[in-house]
Design a protein around this motif. Structure first.
Motif, PDB file in Angstrom:
ATOM      1  N   ASN A 135       0.889  -1.153   0.000  1.00 59.93           N
ATOM      2  CA  ASN A 135       0.000   0.000   0.000  1.00 59.93           C
ATOM      3  C   ASN A 135       0.926   1.202   0.000  1.00 59.93           C
ATOM      4  O   ASN A 135       1.317   1.704   1.046  1.00 59.93           O
ATOM      5  N   TYR A 136       1.304   1.646  -1.189  1.00 59.30           N
ATOM      6  CA  TYR A 136       2.431   2.546  -1.344  1.00 59.30           C
ATOM      7  C   TYR A 136       2.113   3.540  -2.458  1.00 59.30           C
ATOM      8  O   TYR A 136       1.578   3.150  -3.494  1.00 59.30           O
ATOM      9  N   PRO A 137       2.425   4.824  -2.292  1.00 63.25           N
ATOM     10  CA  PRO A 137       2.110   5.813  -3.320  1.00 63.25           C
ATOM     11  C   PRO A 137       2.747   5.477  -4.663  1.00 63.25           C
ATOM     12  O   PRO A 137       3.908   5.051  -4.724  1.00 63.25           O
ATOM     13  N   LEU A 138       1.989   5.672  -5.731  1.00 63.48           N
ATOM     14  CA  LEU A 138       2.483   5.323  -7.065  1.00 63.48           C
ATOM     15  C   LEU A 138       3.743   6.099  -7.430  1.00 63.48           C
ATOM     16  O   LEU A 138       4.661   5.561  -8.059  1.00 63.48           O
ATOM     17  N   PHE A 139       3.802   7.359  -7.036  1.00 61.56           N
ATOM     18  CA  PHE A 139       4.969   8.147  -7.393  1.00 61.56           C
ATOM     19  C   PHE A 139       6.203   7.633  -6.670  1.00 61.56           C
ATOM     20  O   PHE A 139       7.301   7.575  -7.249  1.00 61.56           O
ATOM     21  N   ARG A 140       6.047   7.234  -5.388  1.00 62.46           N
ATOM     22  CA  ARG A 140       7.173   6.646  -4.654  1.00 62.46           C
ATOM     23  C   ARG A 140       7.600   5.327  -5.313  1.00 62.46           C
ATOM     24  O   ARG A 140       8.790   5.023  -5.391  1.00 62.46           O
ATOM     25  N   THR A 141       6.620   4.542  -5.767  1.00 60.94           N
ATOM     26  CA  THR A 141       6.943   3.289  -6.459  1.00 60.94           C
ATOM     27  C   THR A 141       7.730   3.565  -7.735  1.00 60.94           C
ATOM     28  O   THR A 141       8.708   2.868  -8.048  1.00 60.94           O
ATOM     29  N   PHE A 142       7.316   4.589  -8.477  1.00 59.75           N
ATOM     30  CA  PHE A 142       8.005   4.970  -9.710  1.00 59.75           C
ATOM     31  C   PHE A 142       9.460   5.346  -9.427  1.00 59.75           C
ATOM     32  O   PHE A 142      10.388   4.874 -10.104  1.00 59.75           O
ATOM     33  N   LEU A 143       9.671   6.173  -8.408  1.00 65.42           N
ATOM     34  CA  LEU A 143      11.028   6.570  -8.054  1.00 65.42           C
ATOM     35  C   LEU A 143      11.859   5.377  -7.595  1.00 65.42           C
ATOM     36  O   LEU A 143      13.038   5.252  -7.934  1.00 65.42           O
ATOM     37  N   SER A 144      11.227   4.491  -6.824  1.00 61.62           N
ATOM     38  CA  SER A 144      11.920   3.300  -6.333  1.00 61.62           C
ATOM     39  C   SER A 144      12.375   2.419  -7.490  1.00 61.62           C
ATOM     40  O   SER A 144      13.492   1.877  -7.487  1.00 61.62           O
ATOM     41  N   ASN A 145      11.523   2.274  -8.496  1.00 66.88           N
ATOM     42  CA  ASN A 145      11.873   1.447  -9.653  1.00 66.88           C
ATOM     43  C   ASN A 145      13.028   2.049 -10.450  1.00 66.88           C
ATOM     44  O   ASN A 145      13.916   1.323 -10.922  1.00 66.88           O
ATOM     45  N   ILE A 146      13.019   3.358 -10.603  1.00 68.94           N
ATOM     46  CA  ILE A 146      14.118   4.024 -11.312  1.00 68.94           C
ATOM     47  C   ILE A 146      15.425   3.816 -10.556  1.00 68.94           C
ATOM     48  O   ILE A 146      16.467   3.473 -11.144  1.00 68.94           O
ATOM     49  N   TYR A 147      15.383   4.020  -9.241  1.00 73.56           N
ATOM     50  CA  TYR A 147      16.601   3.864  -8.443  1.00 73.56           C
ATOM     51  C   TYR A 147      17.108   2.424  -8.498  1.00 73.56           C
ATOM     52  O   TYR A 147      18.316   2.184  -8.606  1.00 73.56           O
ATOM     53  N   ALA A 148      16.191   1.454  -8.435  1.00 70.97           N
ATOM     54  CA  ALA A 148      16.587   0.042  -8.510  1.00 70.97           C
ATOM     55  C   ALA A 148      17.288  -0.269  -9.829  1.00 70.97           C
ATOM     56  O   ALA A 148      18.265  -1.030  -9.870  1.00 70.97           O
ATOM     57  N   PHE A 149      16.802   0.326 -10.913  1.00 72.44           N
ATOM     58  CA  PHE A 149      17.428   0.116 -12.217  1.00 72.44           C
ATOM     59  C   PHE A 149      18.841   0.709 -12.245  1.00 72.44           C
ATOM     60  O   PHE A 149      19.788   0.083 -12.759  1.00 72.44           O
ATOM     61  N   ILE A 150      18.993   1.892 -11.669  1.00 72.15           N
ATOM     62  CA  ILE A 150      20.318   2.522 -11.606  1.00 72.15           C
ATOM     63  C   ILE A 150      21.284   1.654 -10.798  1.00 72.15           C
ATOM     64  O   ILE A 150      22.442   1.454 -11.191  1.00 72.15           O
ATOM     65  N   ILE A 151      20.792   1.120  -9.673  1.00 69.09           N
ATOM     66  CA  ILE A 151      21.628   0.258  -8.830  1.00 69.09           C
ATOM     67  C   ILE A 151      22.061  -0.987  -9.596  1.00 69.09           C
ATOM     68  O   ILE A 151      23.220  -1.424  -9.510  1.00 69.09           O
ATOM     69  N   TRP A 152      21.147  -1.555 -10.358  1.00 66.30           N
ATOM     70  CA  TRP A 152      21.492  -2.757 -11.134  1.00 66.30           C
ATOM     71  C   TRP A 152      22.574  -2.434 -12.161  1.00 66.30           C
ATOM     72  O   TRP A 152      23.522  -3.202 -12.339  1.00 66.30           O
ATOM     73  N   ILE A 153      22.447  -1.285 -12.825  1.00 64.58           N
ATOM     74  CA  ILE A 153      23.436  -0.891 -13.827  1.00 64.58           C
ATOM     75  C   ILE A 153      24.809  -0.696 -13.189  1.00 64.58           C
ATOM     76  O   ILE A 153      25.838  -1.131 -13.720  1.00 64.58           O
ATOM     77  N   LEU A 154      24.840  -0.042 -12.018  1.00 63.46           N
ATOM     78  CA  LEU A 154      26.113   0.316 -11.407  1.00 63.46           C
ATOM     79  C   LEU A 154      26.790  -0.848 -10.683  1.00 63.46           C
ATOM     80  O   LEU A 154      28.019  -0.976 -10.713  1.00 63.46           O
ATOM     81  N   PHE A 155      25.985  -1.697 -10.021  1.00 58.24           N
ATOM     82  CA  PHE A 155      26.571  -2.670  -9.101  1.00 58.24           C
ATOM     83  C   PHE A 155      26.248  -4.134  -9.412  1.00 58.24           C
ATOM     84  O   PHE A 155      26.921  -5.020  -8.891  1.00 58.24           O
TER      85      PHE A 155
END
Length: 251
Positions: A135-155
């Protein structure tokens, strides 16, 4: 690892201006661990709160016991608060748990089960696990997904989410990793996990149940916080892959 009744579980709960919910979270954490039959200690860290957080912690100590209070007079950030709390921990297993009750402490048991079943060293809750209930705000979910993708690329970590506020570690992992940690705020979760993975520790993810309780969609994370998270993330990459700083720091 010893049988459950002989293990000591240390729960570190950093809190900044959580006076409205810290008492309830402490109560629920103690109830969960007591009902499960664990030996435990709960370490609550007041991170320079300006509300009644410290008073609510003291009320919990007087009524419940099994509680250690660490009072940081100045707000130093979540990472700093957790590191400070860890100095008081003596458990075989160490749990990081956010103080806001978005993540109910009843989920600790699942993390412990997975750690034993999969024979891993670290277990993290994951908002991006397909079985998670959010039960999480959609905008926070969107930001979380972007950050997760960046983390995958970097690490290229074997994780889909590094930022969820419930994690379980064997004590030895944190004892090895914490001397290397520089981040004091939001990126400290990432820095711990990157270093644990780099040292060869095994990490698993578990689904979580998250109920976002704050009235604002953004919660407390501002644009300044997000910018700082981005800068710290790049700094971790720089230290890990460019300067090899972490390899030079004795554990």
């Amino acid at each position: 690892m010893s049988d459950k009744p002989h293990e000591l579980i240390s729960v570190i709960m950093p809190a900044y201006n959580e006076g409205s919910c810290i008492y309830e979270n402490i109560y629920e954490t103690i109830r969960v661990l007591s009902d499960a039959g664990y030996r435990y200690e709960v370490i609550v860290v007041n991170d320079g709160s300006t509300d009644n957080t410290l008073e609510e912690m003291e009320r919990a100590v007087n009524e419940m016991g099994c509680l250690k209070i660490v009072n940081c007079r100045v707000n130093g950030g979540k990472g700093h608060a957790v590191k400070t709390g860890f100095r008081k921990a003596s458990g075989d297993l160490v749990v990081f748990l956010d103080a806001d009750l978005d993540l109910h402490p009843g989920q600790i048991q699942n993390l412990i089960n997975i750690l034993k079943e999969k024979r891993v060293d670290v277990v993290t809750g994951s908002k991006r696990h397909p079985q998670s209930q959010l039960n999480y705000p959609l905008f926070r979910t969107f930001l979380s997904n972007i950050y997760a993708f960046i983390i995958w690329i970097l690490f290229r970590l074997p994780l889909r989410d590094t930022q969820t506020g419930i994690k379980l570690f064997k004590y030895e992992v944190l004892k090895k990793v914490f001397p290397k940690i520089l981040c004091k705020k939001y990126a400290f979760d990432l820095e711990i996990l990157v270093n644990a993975h780099h040292l060869g520790y095994k990490i698993a993810e578990v689904p979580i149940v998250l109920h976002f309780r704050r009235p604002m969609n953004w919660g407390r994370i501002s644009l300044v916080d997000m910018s700082a998270l981005g800068v710290d993330t790049l700094a971790i990459f720089y230290r890990m892959h460019i300067t090899h700083y972490y390899d030079k720091i004795a554990s």
